[in-house]
Scaffold this motif. Structure first.
Motif, mmCIF file in Angstrom:
data_model
loop_
_atom_site.group_PDB
_atom_site.id
_atom_site.type_symbol
_atom_site.label_atom_id
_atom_site.label_comp_id
_atom_site.label_asym_id
_atom_site.label_seq_id
_atom_site.Cartn_x
_atom_site.Cartn_y
_atom_site.Cartn_z
ATOM 1 N N GLN A 143 34.327 46.485 42.513
ATOM 2 C CA GLN A 143 35.500 46.944 41.769
ATOM 3 C C GLN A 143 36.260 45.747 41.225
ATOM 4 O OE1 GLN A 143 37.863 49.556 44.178
ATOM 5 N NE2 GLN A 143 36.256 51.080 44.317
ATOM 6 N N VAL A 144 36.634 45.846 39.955
ATOM 7 C CA VAL A 144 37.477 44.844 39.307
ATOM 8 C C VAL A 144 38.503 45.578 38.451
ATOM 9 C CG1 VAL A 144 35.766 42.974 39.297
ATOM 10 C CG2 VAL A 144 35.847 44.580 37.396
ATOM 11 N N LEU A 145 39.556 44.878 38.098
ATOM 12 C CA LEU A 145 40.582 45.458 37.235
ATOM 13 C C LEU A 145 40.054 45.608 35.816
ATOM 14 C CD1 LEU A 145 43.672 43.403 38.453
ATOM 15 C CD2 LEU A 145 43.052 45.749 39.085
ATOM 16 N N GLU A 146 40.707 46.461 35.043
ATOM 17 C CA GLU A 146 40.333 46.658 33.643
ATOM 18 C C GLU A 146 40.434 45.317 32.917
ATOM 19 O OE1 GLU A 146 41.594 49.545 29.911
ATOM 20 O OE2 GLU A 146 42.902 49.409 31.644
ATOM 21 N N GLY A 147 39.455 45.056 32.030
ATOM 22 C CA GLY A 147 39.511 43.812 31.258
ATOM 23 C C GLY A 147 38.139 43.324 30.828
ATOM 24 N N GLU A 148 38.132 42.113 30.280
ATOM 25 C CA GLU A 148 36.910 41.460 29.803
ATOM 26 C C GLU A 148 36.456 40.465 30.871
ATOM 27 O OE1 GLU A 148 35.331 41.713 26.655
ATOM 28 O OE2 GLU A 148 36.590 43.465 26.300
ATOM 29 N N TYR A 149 35.150 40.452 31.149
ATOM 30 C CA TYR A 149 34.600 39.567 32.170
ATOM 31 C C TYR A 149 33.260 39.005 31.714
ATOM 32 C CZ TYR A 149 37.998 41.779 35.271
ATOM 33 O OH TYR A 149 39.153 42.238 35.840
ATOM 34 N N ASN A 150 32.837 37.972 32.409
ATOM 35 C CA ASN A 150 31.498 37.431 32.253
ATOM 36 C C ASN A 150 30.719 37.825 33.499
ATOM 37 O OD1 ASN A 150 31.817 35.920 29.755
ATOM 38 N ND2 ASN A 150 33.253 34.687 30.929
ATOM 39 N N LEU A 151 29.603 38.486 33.289
ATOM 40 C CA LEU A 151 28.724 38.872 34.385
ATOM 41 C C LEU A 151 27.605 37.845 34.433
ATOM 42 C CD1 LEU A 151 27.743 40.929 36.542
ATOM 43 C CD2 LEU A 151 26.493 42.056 34.705
ATOM 44 N N LYS A 152 27.409 37.260 35.595
ATOM 45 C CA LYS A 152 26.395 36.220 35.751
ATOM 46 C C LYS A 152 25.424 36.646 36.848
ATOM 47 C CE LYS A 152 26.072 31.261 36.687
ATOM 48 N NZ LYS A 152 26.892 30.068 36.982
ATOM 49 N N LEU A 153 24.176 36.897 36.460
ATOM 50 C CA LEU A 153 23.116 37.217 37.424
ATOM 51 C C LEU A 153 22.501 35.907 37.876
ATOM 52 C CD1 LEU A 153 22.010 40.064 35.264
ATOM 53 C CD2 LEU A 153 22.115 40.368 37.704
ATOM 54 N N LEU A 154 22.430 35.708 39.169
ATOM 55 C CA LEU A 154 21.972 34.443 39.719
ATOM 56 C C LEU A 154 20.446 34.420 39.821
ATOM 57 C CD1 LEU A 154 24.777 34.093 42.387
ATOM 58 C CD2 LEU A 154 24.733 33.243 40.038
ATOM 59 N N LEU A 155 19.812 34.448 38.665
ATOM 60 C CA LEU A 155 18.360 34.410 38.572
ATOM 61 C C LEU A 155 17.895 32.962 38.517
ATOM 62 C CD1 LEU A 155 17.943 37.153 35.839
ATOM 63 C CD2 LEU A 155 17.279 37.366 38.229
ATOM 64 N N GLN A 156 16.653 32.746 38.872
ATOM 65 C CA GLN A 156 16.060 31.417 38.783
ATOM 66 C C GLN A 156 14.916 31.451 37.790
ATOM 67 O OE1 GLN A 156 17.331 28.800 40.113
ATOM 68 N NE2 GLN A 156 18.880 29.958 41.223
ATOM 69 N N PRO A 157 14.698 30.432 37.017
ATOM 70 C CA PRO A 157 15.351 29.136 37.074
ATOM 71 C C PRO A 157 16.671 29.098 36.318
ATOM 72 C CG PRO A 157 13.605 29.052 35.454
ATOM 73 C CD PRO A 157 13.565 30.419 36.077
ATOM 74 N N GLU A 158 16.977 30.088 35.495
ATOM 75 C CA GLU A 158 18.216 30.111 34.721
ATOM 76 C C GLU A 158 18.994 31.392 34.990
ATOM 77 O OE1 GLU A 158 19.741 28.000 32.457
ATOM 78 O OE2 GLU A 158 18.282 26.522 33.142
ATOM 79 N N PRO A 159 20.293 31.280 35.312
ATOM 80 C CA PRO A 159 21.107 32.492 35.459
ATOM 81 C C PRO A 159 21.179 33.236 34.125
ATOM 82 C CG PRO A 159 22.262 30.560 36.305
ATOM 83 C CD PRO A 159 21.048 30.070 35.584
ATOM 84 N N LEU A 160 21.361 34.534 34.197
ATOM 85 C CA LEU A 160 21.510 35.371 33.009
ATOM 86 C C LEU A 160 22.975 35.753 32.901
ATOM 87 C CD1 LEU A 160 20.125 36.994 30.726
ATOM 88 C CD2 LEU A 160 19.777 38.823 32.378
#
Length: 187
Positions: A143-160
């Motif tokens: 849960q997060v508050l309403e708004g704009e965010y960056n979602l970062k998937l911790l994939l290897q070798p490069e995060p998405l």
């Protein structure tokens, strides 16, 4: 080497192993660190049925990871570990690298534990880069508050990374899919 899986090559390598009844935990992890030098980080999954028995120094693992400059964690699955001291030793290795320790008593639990160690983690970041939530793909919603965010998937070798908009009283679902050997997030 880390890369595309060649099932026959992997099967041949495993079949060529001659078990000697020893458990070189420290040596195995330290050798594994070398495989990640060009990737900057990742996860080692170590399955063990016993304690370090080759004079390796457990406390040398976390400093070796740090010295290598890697974002690397060691997840450990203890297979049929009965001794409390053995479990504590395995847990200490995992904790020292930010990894997790899981017990498995049989093949079904082993498979479940492996699936848990291989889950993809994600973080939700605000515009200043502060983590507002974290979780695992397929896990409990965050849960997060309403708004704009960056979602970062911790994939290897490069995060998405992807930009997302969260609306009040709404649930956002994204699908993580691998297409043509690349991970993609689908809204």
């Amino acid at each position: 080497p880390i890369g595309q899986i060649d099932k026959q090559q992997l099967t041949d390598a495993v079949n060529a192993i001659t078990p000697r009844g020893k458990t070189p935990l420290v040596y195995s992890v330290l050798e594994g660190i070398k495989d990640f030098k060009d990737l900057k980080g990742g996860t080692i999954v170590l399955i063990s049925d016993g304690v370090e028995s080759c004079d390796g120094e457990i406390n040398s693992i976390a400093p070796a990871v740090k010295e290598a400059g890697l974002d690397l964690q060691v997840n450990i699955v203890g297979f049929d570990i009965k001794e409390i001291e053995a479990r504590k030793q395995l847990e200490s290795i995992a904790v020292s690298t930010g990894g997790i320790y899981l017990d498995a008593k049989d093949s079904e639990q082993l498979l479940d534990s492996l699936e848990q160690t291989l889950r993809v983690e994600f973080v939700v970041l605000d515009d200043q880069g502060e983590v507002k939530a974290r979780g695992v793909v397929g896990g409990e919603p965050v849960q997060v508050l309403e708004g704009e965010y960056n979602l970062k998937l911790l994939l290897q070798p490069e995060p998405l990374k992807i930009r997302i908009t969260v609306k009040a009283d709404a649930t956002a679902r994204l699908i993580l899919r691998k297409e043509a050997e690349k991970w993609k997030l689908i809204k």
